[in-house]
Design an enzyme around this catalytic site. Structure first.
Site, PDB file in Angstrom:
ATOM      1  N   CYS A   2       0.718  -1.476   0.113  1.00  0.00           N
ATOM      2  CA  CYS A   2      -0.050  -0.304  -0.088  1.00  0.00           C
ATOM      3  C   CYS A   2       0.918   1.231  -0.030  1.00  0.00           C
ATOM      4  O   CYS A   2       1.976   1.182   0.382  1.00  0.00           O
ATOM      5  CB  CYS A   2      -1.072   0.090   1.284  1.00  0.00           C
ATOM      6  SG  CYS A   2      -1.910  -1.421   1.651  1.00  0.00           S
ATOM      7  N   ARG A  27       5.216   0.341  -5.895  1.00  0.00           N
ATOM      8  CA  ARG A  27       5.023  -0.582  -4.932  1.00  0.00           C
ATOM      9  C   ARG A  27       4.226  -1.662  -5.038  1.00  0.00           C
ATOM     10  O   ARG A  27       4.194  -2.447  -4.253  1.00  0.00           O
ATOM     11  CB  ARG A  27       4.552   0.158  -3.520  1.00  0.00           C
ATOM     12  CG  ARG A  27       5.766   1.210  -3.157  1.00  0.00           C
ATOM     13  CD  ARG A  27       4.962   2.429  -2.223  1.00  0.00           C
ATOM     14  NE  ARG A  27       4.378   1.833  -0.726  1.00  0.00           N
ATOM     15  CZ  ARG A  27       5.429   1.802   0.187  1.00  0.00           C
ATOM     16  NH1 ARG A  27       6.586   2.399   0.272  1.00  0.00           N
ATOM     17  NH2 ARG A  27       4.895   1.503   1.365  1.00  0.00           N
ATOM     18  N   TRP A  74      -2.859  -2.702  -1.706  1.00  0.00           N
ATOM     19  CA  TRP A  74      -2.244  -4.211  -2.195  1.00  0.00           C
ATOM     20  C   TRP A  74      -2.946  -4.781  -1.127  1.00  0.00           C
ATOM     21  O   TRP A  74      -2.831  -4.956   0.060  1.00  0.00           O
ATOM     22  CB  TRP A  74      -0.887  -4.000  -2.027  1.00  0.00           C
ATOM     23  CG  TRP A  74      -0.170  -5.206  -2.693  1.00  0.00           C
ATOM     24  CD1 TRP A  74      -0.107  -5.357  -4.016  1.00  0.00           C
ATOM     25  CD2 TRP A  74       0.215  -6.151  -1.921  1.00  0.00           C
ATOM     26  NE1 TRP A  74       0.582  -6.727  -4.086  1.00  0.00           N
ATOM     27  CE2 TRP A  74       0.905  -7.417  -2.774  1.00  0.00           C
ATOM     28  CE3 TRP A  74       0.545  -6.608  -0.692  1.00  0.00           C
ATOM     29  CZ2 TRP A  74       1.674  -8.535  -2.464  1.00  0.00           C
ATOM     30  CZ3 TRP A  74       1.209  -8.061  -0.245  1.00  0.00           C
ATOM     31  CH2 TRP A  74       1.716  -8.766  -1.172  1.00  0.00           C
ATOM     32  N   GLY A 101      -0.292  -1.338   6.342  1.00  0.00           N
ATOM     33  CA  GLY A 101       0.093  -2.371   6.972  1.00  0.00           C
ATOM     34  C   GLY A 101      -1.001  -3.421   7.389  1.00  0.00           C
ATOM     35  O   GLY A 101      -2.078  -3.846   6.577  1.00  0.00           O
ATOM     36  N   GLU A 482      18.986 -16.405  -8.425  1.00  0.00           N
ATOM     37  CA  GLU A 482      18.771 -14.808  -8.946  1.00  0.00           C
ATOM     38  C   GLU A 482      18.115 -15.043 -10.371  1.00  0.00           C
ATOM     39  O   GLU A 482      17.296 -14.318 -10.592  1.00  0.00           O
ATOM     40  CB  GLU A 482      19.814 -13.969  -8.821  1.00  0.00           C
ATOM     41  CG  GLU A 482      19.540 -12.676  -9.281  1.00  0.00           C
ATOM     42  CD  GLU A 482      18.560 -11.794  -8.340  1.00  0.00           C
ATOM     43  OE1 GLU A 482      17.862 -12.461  -7.464  1.00  0.00           O
ATOM     44  OE2 GLU A 482      18.097 -10.745  -8.893  1.00  0.00           O
ATOM     45  N   HIS A 505      20.157 -36.086  -8.359  1.00  0.00           N
ATOM     46  CA  HIS A 505      19.476 -36.522  -7.272  1.00  0.00           C
ATOM     47  C   HIS A 505      18.045 -36.181  -7.213  1.00  0.00           C
ATOM     48  O   HIS A 505      17.153 -36.405  -6.324  1.00  0.00           O
ATOM     49  CB  HIS A 505      19.817 -35.928  -5.861  1.00  0.00           C
ATOM     50  CG  HIS A 505      21.678 -36.275  -5.847  1.00  0.00           C
ATOM     51  ND1 HIS A 505      21.875 -37.479  -5.388  1.00  0.00           N
ATOM     52  CD2 HIS A 505      22.490 -35.282  -5.705  1.00  0.00           C
ATOM     53  CE1 HIS A 505      23.228 -37.422  -5.402  1.00  0.00           C
ATOM     54  NE2 HIS A 505      23.686 -36.418  -5.519  1.00  0.00           N
ATOM     55  N   LYS A 604       7.125  -3.952  -4.447  1.00  0.00           N
ATOM     56  CA  LYS A 604       8.272  -3.440  -4.250  1.00  0.00           C
ATOM     57  C   LYS A 604       8.818  -3.424  -2.998  1.00  0.00           C
ATOM     58  O   LYS A 604       9.701  -3.910  -2.810  1.00  0.00           O
ATOM     59  CB  LYS A 604       8.405  -1.981  -4.844  1.00  0.00           C
ATOM     60  CG  LYS A 604       9.766  -1.742  -4.768  1.00  0.00           C
ATOM     61  CD  LYS A 604      10.735  -2.478  -5.845  1.00  0.00           C
ATOM     62  CE  LYS A 604      12.165  -1.825  -5.712  1.00  0.00           C
ATOM     63  NZ  LYS A 604      12.959  -2.975  -6.435  1.00  0.00           N
TER      64      LYS A 604
END
Ligand code: M6R
Length: 609
Positions: A2, A27, A74, A101, A482, A505, A604
């Site tokens: 958010c 974000r 978000w 939050g 990465e 494996h 983000k």
């Protein structure tokens, strides 16, 4: 994650708030909204989807106002929808809040407000309880009501609140979620992050945990949790607004990939003196401190964790101290063996990642010395650490991290070399050789970046693939992780990384005719073994793109395509080998028509657990 923007002043608040919200798009968000003071009341508009939807919904309406609050959401509690979007208000629509939050006790508060106070909730969010709580305590004093509401709440929050009866004021409060205040001329701002304000202000206050801020157009006051006023130094933002813009590139990610030579140079040059010494600015570790550590714990998330894997290799090699690397979300729940002889290194681009912050606090509680490697100046991680080593990569906007990773690597090399030389586990000649190679990286990277068309061509050949395996040995394992993360997060291809020696494996069972395997074979010491691993997957029908150092051509006999990176020492090759992988992910995602800078489901800055 958010984003919050608030403005109080004389100009048109709507446009300023929308503009700020756009700067926070990086974000990640799924809906947005705005609440403005108007004609003695509040005017609220919110929509699911992009900010453009919100702008369209307001077209032609009267939104003239001197102040208000805006939000990009978000979703955490309740699906993305118009009704769950912020701002949320009380039943009378006279108080509005935006929140970043999670309110952990929102279920019990919701029940209490419903049963005891007859509150009718409209949304499924935790945030709506804040609006009703403030309303419950409101007696024409918003500040007092916010204090009383906050006392009832548990969790993480940055909150902006306004009340129709007090149209000259925004009240904001922070605990564990980022909040900054921008200081303008005849106007003031709140925001989750500095880029939202850069167009308007350079002077900011960084708000600390449990602080409450009262903003009017001519004044900003900060108070602690006991309502004592606090004096805060002004933080002057030195980076430019254009640094946060695309600069002619199609995407922030591509711009940030190309910025890497400059960023690495910057990260290095600030720490290397003319006479070949390392100055760890912001770090006050003495020789005695370094000698007292019996282990190092590196903790981070995502890409920063991958930088930590390389950090382990080089700290163990140069400083001869055992290193554990953990993902932050696991660290604090495993009763970690950490004490006052532990050096705890937190790596984070944003410095706001909640898992990393929580792990840092746990390590501190157990007595560890905390050193953070952080990009965002003044962020929570940096403020709570004993020592901070900034990556100086500048603002990273694309959700997919690129320049933050390579500058984190540089910081890990510098820390390892410094500790090794100080302790005496690394001799001066070897130290000088590594430094000389590090200094040569920016030029080598510039050359590498000129091969972008080769990578773009590779992308054309392979962009339709639906499954990719990355393999490598030594530090190439971390680079494989990465490269694989980069590809999956922006192109949505199912990609998977495994240490090449582990293939036999289990994972090799998945290799069949036409499976794409990206083989990192940049380690001189492990080159022959990697060539054998390539042979193994080729024998099962895989199509292989090999990445090797110039001069190491044996892989050509096995791989279908080979991309060469410039010659360098094995330990520092990740600085070079990751860049073609970033570009490959970028061009594949572009050909697949993906939203590169804002991939679906990602944010983000991840400020929730
Ligand atoms: O801000 P941080 O470095 O703490 O963020 C950690 C991860 O969330 C981040 O690296 C994430 O994995 C990126 N999307 C990777 O590109």
């Amino acid at each position: 994650m958010c984003g919050i923007v608030g403005f109080i002043g004389t100009s048109n608040a709507k446009n300023i708030i929308i503009d700020g919200l756009k700067k926070l798009e990086y974000r990640g968000y799924d809906s947005s909204g705005i609440a403005l003071f108007q004609n003695g009341g509040l005017k609220i508009k919110k929509t699911i989807g992009r900010i453009a939807n919100l702008e369209n919904a307001m077209l032609g309406g009267d939104y003239e106002s001197p102040g208000g609050i805006g939000h990009t959401r978000w979703a955490t509690h309740g699906a993305p929808s118009d009704v769950n979007a912020h701002p949320h208000s009380n039943m009378a629509g006279t108080i509005a809040v935006v929140h970043n939050g999670i309110i952990e006790n929102y279920v019990e508060l919701r029940e209490w407000l419903t049963k005891e106070h007859g509150v009718i909730f409209l949304s499924e969010t935790d945030t709506e309880v804040i609006a009703h709580l403030i309303s419950l305590y409101y007696e024409n004093d918003l500040v007092d009501a916010v204090y009383k509401a906050v006392a009832k709440m548990r969790g993480a929050y940055a909150i902006g609140a306004i009340a129709a009866n007090e149209p000259d004021k925004i009240v904001a409060v922070r605990k564990d979620s980022p909040l900054v205040v921008g200081l303008g001329e005849d106007c003031n701002f709140i925001a989750s992050d500095i880029p939202a304000l850069l167009k308007y202000v350079r002077k900011v206050y960084l708000i600390e945990n449990n602080e409450t801020v009262i903003l009017t157009k001519n004044d900003v006051k900060i108070f602690d949790k006991d309502r004592n006023e606090i004096k805060r130094d002004v933080f002057h933002v030195t980076w430019d607004a254009v640094e946060a813009e695309k600069d002619g590139y199609d995407h922030f990610m591509l711009k940030e990939i190309h910025e890497q030579p400059k960023c690495i140079e910057e990260t290095l040059s600030r720490r290397l003196t003319a006479d070949g010494k390392i100055v760890l600015d912001g770090i006050s570790m003495t020789k005695e401190d370094i000698e007292s550590f019996n282990k190092v714990c590196i903790v981070a998330c995502g890409t920063a964790y991958h930088a930590g894997l390389v950090g382990k290799t080089v700290i163990e090699k140069f400083a001869k101290i055992p290193v554990e690397v953990d993902v932050a979300s696991e660290f604090r729940y495993r009763d970690p063996f950490v004490d006052d002889k532990t050096l705890f290194i937190a790596i984070s681009q944003s410095g706001e990642t909640l898992d990393t912050l929580a792990a840092l606090r746990e390590a501190k509680r157990r007595g560890a010395r905390v050193l953070s490697v952080v990009n965002v100046v003044g962020s929570s991680v940096s403020r709570e650490s004993d020592d901070v080593f900034y990556t100086w990569a500048g603002p990273e906007i694309a959700v997919a991290s690129t320049k933050a990773y390579t500058t984190q690597l540089v910081c890990m090399y510098l820390i390892a070399l410094y500790m090794g030389l100080t302790k005496g586990s690394l001799d001066r000649e070897e130290f000088d050789r590594v430094i000389t190679e590090l200094k040569a990286i920016p030029e080598k990277l510039k050359t590498l970046l000129t091969k972008e068309p080769v990578i773009a061509d590779l992308a054309k050949t392979f962009y339709k693939t639906e499954q990719v395996f990355f393999i490598g040995r030594g530090v190439d394992v971390g680079v494989s992780y990465e490269g694989s993360l980069k590809l999956k997060e922006i192109s949505y291809i199912n990609s998977f990384a495994v240490a090449a020696g582990e293939l036999k494996h289990g994972t090799i069972a998945l290799i069949e005719q036409g499976t794409l395997v990206i083989a990192l074979a940049t380690q001189d010491a492990l080159y022959e073994k990697m060539v054998s691993n390539v042979q193994e997957v080729k024998a099962r029908g895989a199509v292989v793109i090999g990445f090797a150092k110039e001069g190491n051509q044996a892989i050509e006999n096995q791989a279908d395509k080979v991309f060469y990176i410039p010659e360098c020492r094995d330990e520092i090759s990740p600085l070079l080998s990751v860049v073609p992988l970033q570009m490959l992910a970028y061009y594949i995602a572009k050909l697949r028509g993906c939203d590169i800078d804002k991939p679906k489901n990602l944010a983000k800055s991840v400020t929730v657990e």
